[in-house]
Design a protein around this motif. Structure first.
Motif, PDB file in Angstrom:
ATOM      1  N   GLN A   5       0.541  -1.126  -0.014  1.00 37.76           N
ATOM      2  CA  GLN A   5       0.172  -0.045   0.008  1.00 37.76           C
ATOM      3  C   GLN A   5       0.776   1.254   0.069  1.00 37.76           C
ATOM      4  O   GLN A   5       2.091   1.182  -0.244  1.00 37.76           O
ATOM      5  N   GLU A   6       0.445   2.485   0.335  1.00 37.60           N
ATOM      6  CA  GLU A   6       1.062   3.751   0.151  1.00 37.60           C
ATOM      7  C   GLU A   6       1.151   4.489   1.353  1.00 37.60           C
ATOM      8  O   GLU A   6       1.252   5.777   1.293  1.00 37.60           O
ATOM      9  N   SER A  16       4.809   1.372  -0.572  1.00 35.42           N
ATOM     10  CA  SER A  16       4.166   1.616  -1.933  1.00 35.42           C
ATOM     11  C   SER A  16       4.082   0.700  -2.749  1.00 35.42           C
ATOM     12  O   SER A  16       5.032  -0.486  -2.698  1.00 35.42           O
ATOM     13  N   HIS A  17       3.190   0.476  -3.833  1.00 34.26           N
ATOM     14  CA  HIS A  17       3.044  -0.612  -4.503  1.00 34.26           C
ATOM     15  C   HIS A  17       2.991  -0.217  -6.064  1.00 34.26           C
ATOM     16  O   HIS A  17       1.820   0.278  -6.379  1.00 34.26           O
ATOM     17  N   ASP A  18       3.939  -0.194  -6.977  1.00 36.73           N
ATOM     18  CA  ASP A  18       3.945   0.265  -8.048  1.00 36.73           C
ATOM     19  C   ASP A  18       4.819  -0.500  -9.290  1.00 36.73           C
ATOM     20  O   ASP A  18       5.955  -0.502  -9.404  1.00 36.73           O
ATOM     21  N   GLN A 193      -8.721  -3.977   2.744  1.00 30.73           N
ATOM     22  CA  GLN A 193      -8.824  -3.212   1.793  1.00 30.73           C
ATOM     23  C   GLN A 193      -9.994  -1.805   1.955  1.00 30.73           C
ATOM     24  O   GLN A 193      -9.782  -0.949   1.395  1.00 30.73           O
ATOM     25  N   HIS A 196      -7.506   0.636   3.554  1.00 25.55           N
ATOM     26  CA  HIS A 196      -6.474   0.882   2.612  1.00 25.55           C
ATOM     27  C   HIS A 196      -6.789   0.282   1.287  1.00 25.55           C
ATOM     28  O   HIS A 196      -6.526  -0.652   0.978  1.00 25.55           O
ATOM     29  N   PRO A 197      -7.590   1.224   0.514  1.00 29.48           N
ATOM     30  CA  PRO A 197      -8.225   0.982  -0.607  1.00 29.48           C
ATOM     31  C   PRO A 197      -7.303   0.482  -1.788  1.00 29.48           C
ATOM     32  O   PRO A 197      -7.185  -0.207  -2.624  1.00 29.48           O
ATOM     33  N   THR A 198      -6.274   0.983  -1.625  1.00 26.51           N
ATOM     34  CA  THR A 198      -5.090   0.813  -2.595  1.00 26.51           C
ATOM     35  C   THR A 198      -4.213  -0.606  -2.133  1.00 26.51           C
ATOM     36  O   THR A 198      -3.113  -0.685  -3.115  1.00 26.51           O
ATOM     37  N   THR A 199      -4.581  -1.173  -1.415  1.00 23.05           N
ATOM     38  CA  THR A 199      -3.953  -2.262  -0.759  1.00 23.05           C
ATOM     39  C   THR A 199      -4.066  -3.708  -1.623  1.00 23.05           C
ATOM     40  O   THR A 199      -5.201  -4.023  -1.801  1.00 23.05           O
TER      41      THR A 199
END
Length: 486
Positions: A5-6, A16-18, A193, A196-199
């Motif tokens: 996640q971020e 971070s996850h990119d 989720q 932390h929706p971007t996880t």
């Protein structure tokens, strides 16, 4: 389970996850992400060592880290009791993340939140949350406090369904252990989720393997997590892995991951890393990747276990496993271990040979921690055997100073001249080397890890030598007329 996640909250780490950025180094590798696992539940390195080794990870082909913080994370509030004595400070955690960013290594935290929970459930204040009262390894999934404890963390399921609450729940139709696994996984992943929706959580696939495809499809789990298929064997079944991946894809999982091992998978007390075993493991994972559609695998985790669990002894220390890691990463990057790849590895490490026996000399390399590899190789290959040779095979010791003689402090005076110089020389030689090793270890690890490794691997042999010399001294000063009938 693992999380990506971020942001970095106070008590959990979601980083971070990119994948797009870091997939540029993939080259011809079928694994877009190549994560190096740092198992901090044993011999966690000092941050200064991580600053030296992260650039090498990146140069070798890694583009991410899977960090298993366990009790090294600086928990606060009511979870502060989980901290180890030498837990990283918040500023050190930030420094680790900064170092990873500088070296373009994506960080994914692995935080145990259900199975392998010994570092949590060993504490009396949390023992009531155990799945089985006697064993501190698994949370009780039926207590609301368990979910509150794990919060936004997810985990690896292990002894699920063994406790009394689970037994009673499983006896109620149509409940099964699979349903228990899926319901708990869904609850925790949904909570993560939601917060932390971007996880995107990753989950070890142990408990998913035997769940039927239709049951997996009927649950929400395939939409909430990505499974990590792990196998550390040198002879893994490529065909079976391909079939399992096909099952997961048909069940609705969009992405799958693999997990290999570069160390810590060949024995709980292993001191030296068998490179050949781990090389074969990665070659076979390449065969698995080649037998499935190109978009099946998101990446691979190169695990480097430091303990088999919270209570086991240390296995290979991180510096000892670096040559194996180098081999494995380069194999994944180049699709095999041809002579030119071997030469690249040797160049990265600053060594002219990858043979274990050559690591005991200056040929161990010039990479960070190579001095530790050199000294540990000497200890592991020769310390115990050299002491055994003197105490169990030397003709003067076995013939004139046996355990019978030693208990009675009885020896022919001339034999002292044969035995004592050998023992003193051997003890002096090893004491110097062990002093060098202790100093090298102190530069990389915290005092408790140094003490544990030396106590397990060095001190028993040195104590045998010291005991022999003490017995010799006492026998030499015994009354001349004391004899075998004493």
């Amino acid at each position: 389970m693992c999380l990506m996640q971020e942001e970095v909250p106070r008590q959990e780490v979601f980083l971070s996850h990119d994948f797009t950025k870091n997939s540029m180094m993939s080259g011809s590798s079928p694994f877009k992400m190549r994560l190096v696992h740092l198992d901090l539940k044993g011999a966690p390195p000092r941050v200064c060592y991580l600053s030296e080794i992260f650039p090498l990870f990146r140069a070798l082909g890694a583009n991410g880290l899977l960090i298993e913080y366990e009790d090294m994370f600086p928990y606060e509030g009511h979870l502060r009791l989980l901290r180890a004595k030498h837990a990283y400070s918040p500023s050190e955690i930030k420094e680790i993340l900064h170092l990873a960013t500088l070296n373009e290594l994506e960080v994914i935290p692995l935080v145990q939140t259900f199975g392998h929970m010994e570092f949590v459930l060993k504490h009396e204040a949390l023992a009531h949350l155990r799945e089985v009262a006697l064993f501190p390894n698994t949370l009780n999934p039926h207590k609301a406090e368990s979910l509150a404890l794990v919060g936004a963390m997810i985990d690896q399921v292990y002894y699920l369904g063994e406790g009394e609450d689970s037994r009673q729940w499983l006896q109620q139709e149509p409940n099964t252990r699979a349903e228990l696994c899926l319901s708990y996984m869904e609850a925790v992943a949904s909570h993560v989720q939601a917060q932390h929706p971007t996880t995107m959580p990753l989950v070890w696939d142990d408990m998913l393997r035997d769940i039927p495809e239709d049951q997996l499809s009927a649950s929400r789990v395939p939409q909430l997590v990505e499974p990590v298929l792990w196998d550390y064997g040198a002879d893994l079944d490529v065909h079976s892995k391909a079939l399992l991946m096909e099952k997961y894809r048909k069940s609705g999982f969009s992405w799958l991951w693999a997990a290999s091992a570069f160390k810590g998978a060949t024995g709980a007390s292993q001191a030296l890393t068998p490179i050949e075993h781990h090389l074969r493991n990665h070659v076979q994972w390449l065969q698995v990747a080649g037998s499935v559609p190109a978009d099946t695998l998101q990446g691979i985790v190169l695990t480097g276990w430091q303990r088999y669990d919270h209570f086991s002894v240390l296995c290979e220390l991180l510096p000892v496993g670096i040559p194996s890691l180098a081999v494995c990463l380069q194999v994944l990057l180049h699709g095999g271990f041809a002579e030119n790849v071997k030469a690249r590895v040797e160049n990265f490490l600053g060594t002219s040979s990858l043979e274990a026996t050559d690591f005991r000399s200056e040929r161990a390399g010039s990479f960070p921690g190579s001095d530790i590899l050199n000294l540990i190789t000497q200890v592991s290959l020769h310390l115990c055997s050299s002491v055994d040779a003197l105490l169990e095979r030397d003709r003067y010791v076995t013939g004139w100073f046996s355990p019978y003689h030693r208990r009675r402090k009885f020896i022919h005076p001339v034999m002292i001249q044969h035995i004592q110089p050998q023992a003193l020389s051997l003890l002096a030689r090893w004491s110097v080397l062990v002093g060098e090793l202790e100093a090298a270890l102190q530069r990389v690890f915290y005092p408790d890890a140094v003490e544990e490794w030396l106590e397990e691997n060095v001190h028993p042999s040195l104590r045998r030598l010291q005991a022999l010399l003490q017995d010799l001294g006492e026998a030499a000063s015994a009354r001349p007329d004391s004899g075998q009938d004493a």
